[in-house]
Every structure is written in C-alpha cells, then in structure tokens.
Design an enzyme around this catalytic site. Structure first.
Site, PDB file in Angstrom:
ATOM      1  N   THR A  60       0.850  -1.187   0.000  1.00  0.00           N
ATOM      2  CA  THR A  60       0.000   0.000   0.000  1.00  0.00           C
ATOM      3  C   THR A  60       0.894   1.248   0.000  1.00  0.00           C
ATOM      4  O   THR A  60       2.062   1.180   0.392  1.00  0.00           O
ATOM      5  CB  THR A  60      -0.974  -0.004   1.198  1.00  0.00           C
TER       6      THR A  60
ATOM      7  N   THR B 124       1.497   4.383   1.594  1.00  0.00           N
ATOM      8  CA  THR B 124       2.269   4.911   2.719  1.00  0.00           C
ATOM      9  C   THR B 124       3.142   3.831   3.351  1.00  0.00           C
ATOM     10  O   THR B 124       4.271   4.106   3.772  1.00  0.00           O
ATOM     11  CB  THR B 124       1.330   5.532   3.779  1.00  0.00           C
ATOM     12  N   CYS B 125       2.648   2.615   3.365  1.00  0.00           N
ATOM     13  CA  CYS B 125       3.422   1.509   3.928  1.00  0.00           C
ATOM     14  C   CYS B 125       4.695   1.283   3.118  1.00  0.00           C
ATOM     15  O   CYS B 125       5.771   1.030   3.686  1.00  0.00           O
ATOM     16  CB  CYS B 125       2.585   0.233   3.953  1.00  0.00           C
ATOM     17  N   SER B 126       4.589   1.369   1.802  1.00  0.00           N
ATOM     18  CA  SER B 126       5.717   1.107   0.910  1.00  0.00           C
ATOM     19  C   SER B 126       6.636   2.304   0.706  1.00  0.00           C
ATOM     20  O   SER B 126       7.829   2.132   0.466  1.00  0.00           O
ATOM     21  CB  SER B 126       5.212   0.648  -0.457  1.00  0.00           C
TER      22      SER B 126
ATOM     23  N   LEU C  14       7.736   1.211   6.026  1.00  0.00           N
ATOM     24  CA  LEU C  14       8.768   0.178   5.913  1.00  0.00           C
ATOM     25  C   LEU C  14      10.138   0.781   5.595  1.00  0.00           C
ATOM     26  O   LEU C  14      11.130   0.436   6.260  1.00  0.00           O
ATOM     27  CB  LEU C  14       8.372  -0.877   4.888  1.00  0.00           C
TER      28      LEU C  14
END
Length: 167
Positions: A46, A48-50, A54
């Site tokens: 996703t 913001t996660c990527s 992370l």
C-alpha cells in the site's frame, strides 16, 4: 482496548514463508528475554506503507542494532506469499527486517489495533503503529491518529524514543 505501555504482548502464532513452505512462530517465544521493535501497518504494497513506513525501518536498521535492539519485526494482515514478495521487492529481507503475516488478524485484534474500511477492501486491517517491547512488555508505543501518514510510527521517531527508555 488498545495495547499500551506496561502491557504484555499476546502469545499468538504469526506466519512466514520458510525455505520448506509455510512456517509459524510463537510471538511470546520470539520476544522472551529480547528487546524487539514491532511495527504494524495496514497492508503490504500500500502507498504509505511502501513509501514511508517500511523504508523508515530499513534505513535505520543499523542504528537500532547499535542500540541493542535484537530484532525489528513488521506485522501486516496479509498472507505469507504477499509478505515474502514484499520483503524481497522492498529490500526488507536484505536489511534484516523480519516480515510476519497475521493472516486472520488474530494478533491485530488481540492488541486492539484493527480497523475496517470496506470501501477500499480493508477488513480487520491494522492501524499504523510502532512499539518497543522488552521481554514482551511494551515500553514505548506510537500510534498514528490519521490514516495515510507515517509521522509518529516511523523508524526515526522510535529511535528518538529509545533514548529515553534504554538510557
């Protein structure tokens, strides 16, 4: 109720893709006698996660090691195949970040961090947060209030917070 400082993390089974296929790990055993940072997020791949969450732990991994953190674990409500591919493609594997799947959201629900956004297909996903646990007891927890941001739960913020609890 959401987990907070002073609480013990639940002993649930999380999953990953091992060399021989699916494997499971007891979170309680993994945390026993160790200093661990756990960060959880809504979903692998996703935006913001990527792009933010992370990567913030990948770029700060060596600093956590220098502070005596035994392991950094990323937990997401995804299946093991998705987590394995994301770990490989993102560089998390190469950086030494442990990527664990919570496929049925058992851990996420147990710590009171689940949310559902049916309009975008997120069912029982995790709120974005990061925590530091010593021997399974939460010493620091940073939870994002807003969706789609990574300000409180990133690696740099956790490093700053560790100065206070590991001094």
């Amino acid at each position: 109720m959401a987990i907070s400082v002073g609480d013990r993390l639940p002993d649930v089974q999380l999953a990953y893709m091992g060399a021989e296929g699916p494997e499971f790990v007891s979170l309680g055993e993994k945390l026993k006698g160790r200093r661990v940072v756990i960060f959880a997020l809504p979903g692998a791949f996703t935006p913001t996660c990527s792009s933010a969450h992370l990567p913030s732990f990948i770029r700060t991994k060596a600093q956590f090691d220098a502070k005596g953190v035994d392991e950094i674990i990323c937990i997401s409500v995804n299946d093991i195949h998705v987590m394995k591919l994301w770990a490989e493609m993102s560089g998390a594997d190469a950086a030494g970040i442990t990527m664990l799947a919570d496929p049925a959201a058992e851990y996420t629900k147990a710590v009171g961090m689940s949310f559902t956004a049916e309009a975008i297909g997120f069912i029982d996903r995790s709120v974005r947060y990061a925590l530091f646990a010593d021997d399974g007891v939460v010493k620091v927890i940073n939870v994002e209030e807003a969706r789609g941001v990574c300000e409180l739960s990133g690696g740099e913020t956790m490093l700053d917070d560790l100065e206070k609890v590991m001094a």
